[in-house]
Design a protein around this motif. Structure first.
Motif, PDB file in Angstrom:
ATOM      1  N   ILE A 149       0.692  -1.112   0.251  1.00 33.33           N
ATOM      2  CA  ILE A 149       0.107   0.316  -0.248  1.00 33.33           C
ATOM      3  C   ILE A 149       1.287   1.459  -0.379  1.00 33.33           C
ATOM      4  CG2 ILE A 149      -2.043  -1.214   1.279  1.00 33.33           C
ATOM      5  CD1 ILE A 149      -1.251   0.094   3.640  1.00 33.33           C
ATOM      6  N   ALA A 150       2.312   1.117   0.448  1.00 38.12           N
ATOM      7  CA  ALA A 150       2.589   2.470   0.645  1.00 38.12           C
ATOM      8  C   ALA A 150       3.097   2.833  -0.633  1.00 38.12           C
ATOM      9  CB  ALA A 150       3.743   2.222   1.976  1.00 38.12           C
ATOM     10  N   GLU A 151       3.671   1.336  -1.234  1.00 38.43           N
ATOM     11  CA  GLU A 151       4.051   2.110  -2.883  1.00 38.43           C
ATOM     12  C   GLU A 151       3.340   2.529  -4.275  1.00 38.43           C
ATOM     13  OE1 GLU A 151       4.952  -0.662  -1.017  1.00 38.43           O
ATOM     14  OE2 GLU A 151       6.986  -1.070  -1.466  1.00 38.43           O
ATOM     15  N   ILE A 152       2.118   1.988  -4.043  1.00 42.50           N
ATOM     16  CA  ILE A 152       0.922   2.223  -4.485  1.00 42.50           C
ATOM     17  C   ILE A 152       0.444   3.809  -4.017  1.00 42.50           C
ATOM     18  CG2 ILE A 152      -1.368   1.586  -5.087  1.00 42.50           C
ATOM     19  CD1 ILE A 152      -0.313  -1.218  -4.842  1.00 42.50           C
ATOM     20  N   GLY A 153       0.818   4.189  -3.114  1.00 46.04           N
ATOM     21  CA  GLY A 153       0.078   5.063  -2.295  1.00 46.04           C
ATOM     22  C   GLY A 153       1.301   6.840  -2.743  1.00 46.04           C
ATOM     23  N   LEU A 155       2.841   6.342  -5.594  1.00 44.26           N
ATOM     24  CA  LEU A 155       2.400   6.716  -7.297  1.00 44.26           C
ATOM     25  C   LEU A 155       0.678   7.688  -7.119  1.00 44.26           C
ATOM     26  CD1 LEU A 155       3.148   3.027  -8.782  1.00 44.26           C
ATOM     27  CD2 LEU A 155       4.510   5.005  -8.923  1.00 44.26           C
ATOM     28  N   ALA A 156      -0.021   7.083  -6.213  1.00 41.66           N
ATOM     29  CA  ALA A 156      -1.448   8.360  -6.263  1.00 41.66           C
ATOM     30  C   ALA A 156      -1.061   9.243  -6.228  1.00 41.66           C
ATOM     31  CB  ALA A 156      -2.170   7.127  -5.549  1.00 41.66           C
ATOM     32  N   LYS A 157      -0.276   9.937  -4.958  1.00 36.86           N
ATOM     33  CA  LYS A 157      -0.041  11.032  -4.647  1.00 36.86           C
ATOM     34  C   LYS A 157       0.683  11.886  -5.492  1.00 36.86           C
ATOM     35  CE  LYS A 157      -2.040  11.358  -1.788  1.00 36.86           C
ATOM     36  NZ  LYS A 157      -3.526  12.156  -1.315  1.00 36.86           N
ATOM     37  N   GLU A 158       1.609  11.141  -6.074  1.00 41.22           N
ATOM     38  CA  GLU A 158       2.106  11.884  -7.322  1.00 41.22           C
ATOM     39  C   GLU A 158       1.433  12.409  -8.212  1.00 41.22           C
ATOM     40  OE1 GLU A 158       5.460   9.400 -10.492  1.00 41.22           O
ATOM     41  OE2 GLU A 158       6.182   8.853  -8.377  1.00 41.22           O
ATOM     42  N   HIS A 159      -0.247  11.948  -8.327  1.00 43.53           N
ATOM     43  CA  HIS A 159      -0.727  12.649  -9.598  1.00 43.53           C
ATOM     44  C   HIS A 159      -1.620  12.731  -9.223  1.00 43.53           C
ATOM     45  CE1 HIS A 159       2.096   9.927 -12.888  1.00 43.53           C
ATOM     46  NE2 HIS A 159       2.087   9.667 -11.935  1.00 43.53           N
ATOM     47  N   GLY A 160      -1.863  12.767  -7.194  1.00 47.93           N
ATOM     48  CA  GLY A 160      -2.970  14.136  -7.374  1.00 47.93           C
ATOM     49  C   GLY A 160      -3.945  13.646  -6.999  1.00 47.93           C
ATOM     50  N   CYS A 161      -3.851  11.808  -6.377  1.00 46.38           N
ATOM     51  CA  CYS A 161      -5.408  11.070  -6.862  1.00 46.38           C
ATOM     52  C   CYS A 161      -5.078  11.042  -5.490  1.00 46.38           C
ATOM     53  CB  CYS A 161      -4.846   9.986  -6.748  1.00 46.38           C
ATOM     54  SG  CYS A 161      -5.055   9.742  -9.262  1.00 46.38           S
ATOM     55  N   VAL A 162      -6.439  10.867  -4.357  1.00 49.65           N
ATOM     56  CA  VAL A 162      -7.542  10.740  -3.273  1.00 49.65           C
ATOM     57  C   VAL A 162      -6.550   9.168  -3.130  1.00 49.65           C
ATOM     58  CG1 VAL A 162     -10.030  10.403  -2.179  1.00 49.65           C
ATOM     59  CG2 VAL A 162      -8.854  12.447  -3.131  1.00 49.65           C
ATOM     60  N   TYR A 163      -6.874   8.716  -2.596  1.00 48.76           N
ATOM     61  CA  TYR A 163      -6.094   7.177  -1.771  1.00 48.76           C
ATOM     62  C   TYR A 163      -6.821   6.754  -1.579  1.00 48.76           C
ATOM     63  CZ  TYR A 163      -2.703   3.276  -1.599  1.00 48.76           C
ATOM     64  OH  TYR A 163      -2.277   2.107  -1.823  1.00 48.76           O
ATOM     65  N   ALA A 179       0.357   7.025   8.202  1.00 55.76           N
ATOM     66  CA  ALA A 179       0.650   8.541   7.307  1.00 55.76           C
ATOM     67  C   ALA A 179       1.417   8.030   6.477  1.00 55.76           C
ATOM     68  CB  ALA A 179       1.269   9.397   8.887  1.00 55.76           C
ATOM     69  N   GLY A 180       3.183   7.665   6.527  1.00 55.09           N
ATOM     70  CA  GLY A 180       3.540   7.263   5.755  1.00 55.09           C
ATOM     71  C   GLY A 180       2.998   6.529   4.319  1.00 55.09           C
ATOM     72  N   SER A 181       1.896   5.469   4.330  1.00 55.53           N
ATOM     73  CA  SER A 181       1.608   4.825   2.974  1.00 55.53           C
ATOM     74  C   SER A 181       0.886   6.173   2.395  1.00 55.53           C
ATOM     75  CB  SER A 181       0.154   4.101   3.575  1.00 55.53           C
ATOM     76  OG  SER A 181       0.777   2.955   4.219  1.00 55.53           O
ATOM     77  N   GLN A 182       0.268   7.491   2.641  1.00 56.45           N
ATOM     78  CA  GLN A 182      -0.168   8.454   1.946  1.00 56.45           C
ATOM     79  C   GLN A 182      -1.187   8.836   1.632  1.00 56.45           C
ATOM     80  OE1 GLN A 182       2.431  11.370   0.198  1.00 56.45           O
ATOM     81  NE2 GLN A 182       4.385   9.198  -0.544  1.00 56.45           N
ATOM     82  N   LEU A 183      -2.106   7.616   2.528  1.00 59.32           N
ATOM     83  CA  LEU A 183      -3.706   7.078   2.504  1.00 59.32           C
ATOM     84  C   LEU A 183      -4.028   8.410   2.816  1.00 59.32           C
ATOM     85  CD1 LEU A 183      -4.795   6.246   5.322  1.00 59.32           C
ATOM     86  CD2 LEU A 183      -3.788   3.712   4.335  1.00 59.32           C
ATOM     87  N   ASP A 184      -4.941   8.616   1.949  1.00 58.60           N
ATOM     88  CA  ASP A 184      -6.200  10.352   2.554  1.00 58.60           C
ATOM     89  C   ASP A 184      -7.741   8.934   3.095  1.00 58.60           C
ATOM     90  OD1 ASP A 184      -5.293  11.965   0.957  1.00 58.60           O
ATOM     91  OD2 ASP A 184      -5.343  10.780  -0.971  1.00 58.60           O
ATOM     92  N   CYS A 185      -8.072   7.800   3.165  1.00 54.44           N
ATOM     93  CA  CYS A 185      -8.949   7.265   3.717  1.00 54.44           C
ATOM     94  C   CYS A 185      -9.129   5.369   3.759  1.00 54.44           C
ATOM     95  CB  CYS A 185     -10.505   7.720   3.162  1.00 54.44           C
ATOM     96  SG  CYS A 185     -11.614   6.543   3.763  1.00 54.44           S
ATOM     97  N   LEU A 186      -9.112   5.443   4.848  1.00 48.69           N
ATOM     98  CA  LEU A 186      -8.355   3.540   5.340  1.00 48.69           C
ATOM     99  C   LEU A 186     -10.209   3.382   5.143  1.00 48.69           C
ATOM    100  CD1 LEU A 186      -6.027   1.882   7.367  1.00 48.69           C
ATOM    101  CD2 LEU A 186      -8.014   1.778   8.300  1.00 48.69           C
ATOM    102  N   VAL A 187     -10.543   1.882   5.577  1.00 48.55           N
ATOM    103  CA  VAL A 187     -11.970   1.669   6.151  1.00 48.55           C
ATOM    104  C   VAL A 187     -11.655  -0.213   6.441  1.00 48.55           C
ATOM    105  CG1 VAL A 187     -13.622   0.153   5.055  1.00 48.55           C
ATOM    106  CG2 VAL A 187     -13.654   2.847   4.572  1.00 48.55           C
ATOM    107  N   SER A 188     -12.361  -0.122   7.420  1.00 44.53           N
ATOM    108  CA  SER A 188     -12.057  -1.455   8.381  1.00 44.53           C
ATOM    109  C   SER A 188     -13.252  -1.486   8.874  1.00 44.53           C
ATOM    110  CB  SER A 188     -11.119  -1.248   9.098  1.00 44.53           C
ATOM    111  OG  SER A 188     -10.987  -2.854   9.914  1.00 44.53           O
ATOM    112  N   SER A 189     -13.227  -2.710   9.977  1.00 46.61           N
ATOM    113  CA  SER A 189     -14.470  -2.975  10.496  1.00 46.61           C
ATOM    114  C   SER A 189     -14.399  -3.703  11.853  1.00 46.61           C
ATOM    115  CB  SER A 189     -15.848  -3.927   9.633  1.00 46.61           C
ATOM    116  OG  SER A 189     -15.722  -5.912  10.161  1.00 46.61           O
ATOM    117  N   ALA A 190     -15.571  -3.485  12.367  1.00 49.88           N
ATOM    118  CA  ALA A 190     -16.126  -4.015  13.841  1.00 49.88           C
ATOM    119  C   ALA A 190     -15.206  -4.991  14.078  1.00 49.88           C
ATOM    120  CB  ALA A 190     -16.938  -4.076  14.419  1.00 49.88           C
ATOM    121  N   ASN A 191     -15.717  -6.721  13.699  1.00 50.36           N
ATOM    122  CA  ASN A 191     -15.151  -7.661  13.497  1.00 50.36           C
ATOM    123  C   ASN A 191     -13.794  -8.675  12.943  1.00 50.36           C
ATOM    124  OD1 ASN A 191     -16.346  -8.088  11.140  1.00 50.36           O
ATOM    125  ND2 ASN A 191     -17.026 -10.395  11.740  1.00 50.36           N
ATOM    126  N   LYS A 192     -12.841  -7.940  12.975  1.00 49.91           N
ATOM    127  CA  LYS A 192     -11.874  -7.828  12.152  1.00 49.91           C
ATOM    128  C   LYS A 192     -10.904  -7.897  13.008  1.00 49.91           C
ATOM    129  CE  LYS A 192     -13.567  -9.078   8.221  1.00 49.91           C
ATOM    130  NZ  LYS A 192     -13.759 -10.136   8.009  1.00 49.91           N
TER     131      LYS A 192
END
Lengths: 371, 371
Positions: A149-153, A155-163, A179-192
């Motif tokens: 996810i960090a490597e893809i992040g 690339l996403a940031k380099e091209h100005g995309c929401v990640y 923070a270092g993965s440069q993500l803008d939004c992460l989703v998870s759930s209660a029972n993982k």
């Protein structure tokens, strides 16, 4: 009653105390419950290593994890948005399906279910197309592979995309630099990996993403921005929350902390994984995903023979008191064994003993490898 | 720990045994859980007095009751559908808002929050416009008024419309002729009169409605038809179900049966209501809805004076161990007292004693009426 341990990707085996936390009826608009929600949102930000002061928000959403993913996609995408979805399994396909159901533009970059995404192809796609959003699954529960996810992040940031990262089965059970993965939004759930019970999911996202997308929500129930404004405004859900599930989650967060946080939990899951894979290999089973790409969340094992009867294998294990999981990959016959939940290496040892007995009962032709 | 009784429209006070049913972790794809879901769907049809053989289906949907309403609307409406929404409270307004959010055509017929819908106006509207669907709320929890669903159903059918009833707070706690009301689809939720805990809702609807609308779903998560096909196909939810909440609901259905079914439960709620209203009137409080229009689910009481401090009233009651509910009507200052959940006339008596004490502490100027 002691239930069968669940070696699945969820619902999981949870601790007795997490379940006991549900033995209360709290009013959803009462002050005690509002405090529970506030503390829980703060704990999620702390787990991610971010804070409201740094511009981050935790938003809770009723339903399964998929509801939270659809909530994010259908709420934050402007009418002219276009998603690049990086797919190497069923959960990546599901993200694409949700985007398309809302009539939002999208393209996919696919790789095999036991291979990493092709970073060169992703970079080329981002350079040539007007993508606004990039999505990837963190641990693809389809196979158990961990995506970079960090490597893809980067690339996403380099091209100005929401990640956007679907970290459903990884968040809380895998160490990574949020923070270092440069993500803008992460989703998870209660029972993982937090080890609560199912009933809601959550998004951890940059506040500017919510502020900038006020009027984009395509549904009422799954309106992430309205949900956030409600939680910030009066501290309440807009619509009846699963109060008991939220109390269980508050207890689960305390137990994650007591265990030693994400590092300790990830180590326990890794130990479960290691015991499982060593034992299965010794019996003659083989993993679907190469070892260096495999996470500690769940492992896909190939059917040992072409005529392997999984239903019989499953039912015999079930009769001995163990629940495993069918496969989900498209190109190979697999079954899965999960390593998350309130399970310990001794539980995995007990499962292995049962599998050895079932293999003997079924006269499976296995070719054991030396450890 | 004994929690405060909740005199609210939900989450409700539930029995100890309903909550205890959540102390298990079942695999969502395991046979035992699949049986739980199947039995629970059959029980819902039985409660409604209909059956699969007669062409009816019970579909469960994760989330709050609003999620189930949005699931129905966004799944069964064809692109050229047009809804007539009959509104006398906030929940009618919410139905309209959901329809509009999906870009579906709709018109509303509004009446005052303490008055019945205008049947003449409804008939005129249905005669002059190309409506395809009619929606109304059964018990408007905003005020507690009971709407005449059979009379509206007759008009809807006369004009060939699909008839949808939001019976969220009434189903299971009010006796009515399901088939005779001519409805095509009803929605309610787990934690209303069946007395489960929150986490999912359900639609009871004609199968032909699902069969005829295969491709209309505007979301993935809330796709009612896909959910139904999943439940019928392999007996499972498509996405992780709230397993613990479903176990609680199965126990709640058993307890509804043991109490004597809907008739006995409706009588208990009526007794709670009667004790409450008599006691409140004796203190000098007045209901917002005329007695002959008022259901036994929840009662709105007018603020006794212009300078009535509801927050202080609420907090003082809370300190004495009782949770009531703020008002929701737009044209009058009210608060609400609920009569549903695992509560009995003795609980309402205890609440009245506390209200008398708080009224004295606050020096409320009440004008008691003779009983």
């Amino acid at each position: 009653m002691v239930d069968k341990p669940l070696f699945t990707p969820g619902p999981l085996t949870t601790s007795r105390t997490v379940k006991a936390a549900m033995s209360r009826d709290l009013g959803s608009r009462d002050t005690e419950f509002i405090r529970v929600i506030r503390d829980l949102r703060n704990s999620l930000l702390q787990l991610a290593g971010v804070s409201q002061a740094d511009g981050w928000e935790a938003v809770l959403m009723q339903g399964s994890g998929t509801f939270s993913i659809e909530s994010v996609i259908s709420s934050i995408t402007p009418p002219d948005g276009k998603w690049l979805v990086i797919i190497n399994g069923a959960y990546g396909e599901r993200i694409l399906k949700i985007i398309e159901r809302h009539g939002i533009a999208a393209e996919a970059i696919r790789s095999a279910e036991n291979e990493l995404p092709d970073l060169v192809a992703i970079e080329a796609a981002l350079g040539g197309e007007e993508f606004t959003h990039v999505a990837v699954v963190h641990c693809e529960t389809t196979s158990g592979i961990m995506n970079p996810i960090a490597e893809i992040g980067a690339l996403a940031k380099e091209h100005g995309c929401v990640y956007f990262v679907d970290s459903m089965s990884a968040f809380g059970g895998v160490q990574f630099d949020f923070a270092g993965s440069q993500l803008d939004c992460l989703v998870s759930s209660a029972n993982k990996c937090v080890q609560g019970v199912p009933g809601f999911g959550f998004a951890i996202c940059r506040r500017e993403l919510l502020d900038a997308t006020e009027d984009h929500a395509r549904t009422i129930s799954l309106d992430l921005t309205a949900q956030w404004r409600g939680l910030e405004g009066n501290g309440q859900f807009r619509f009846t929350p699963p109060t008991h599930t939220l109390l269980a989650f508050a207890q689960a967060l305390r137990e994650l902390d007591e265990e030693g946080g994400i590092a300790a939990r990830a180590a326990r899951y890794r130990a479960n994984h290691d015991v499982c894979v060593a034992g299965m290999r010794a019996m003659g089973f083989t993993e679907f995903v190469p070892e260096n790409l495999q996470g500690q969340i769940i492992t896909s094992f190939l059917y040992p023979t072409d005529d392997f009867d999984f239903d019989e294998f499953y039912n015999r294990l079930n009769e001995k008191g163990f629940v495993i999981y069918p496969g989900k990959v498209t190109k190979a016959n697999c079954f899965r064994i999960g390593h998350i939940g309130h399970l310990f290496p001794a539980d995995t040892d007990a499962l292995l003993t049962a599998i050895r007995a079932v293999a003997a009962e079924m006269n499976l032709s296995l070719s054991p490898k030396p450890a």
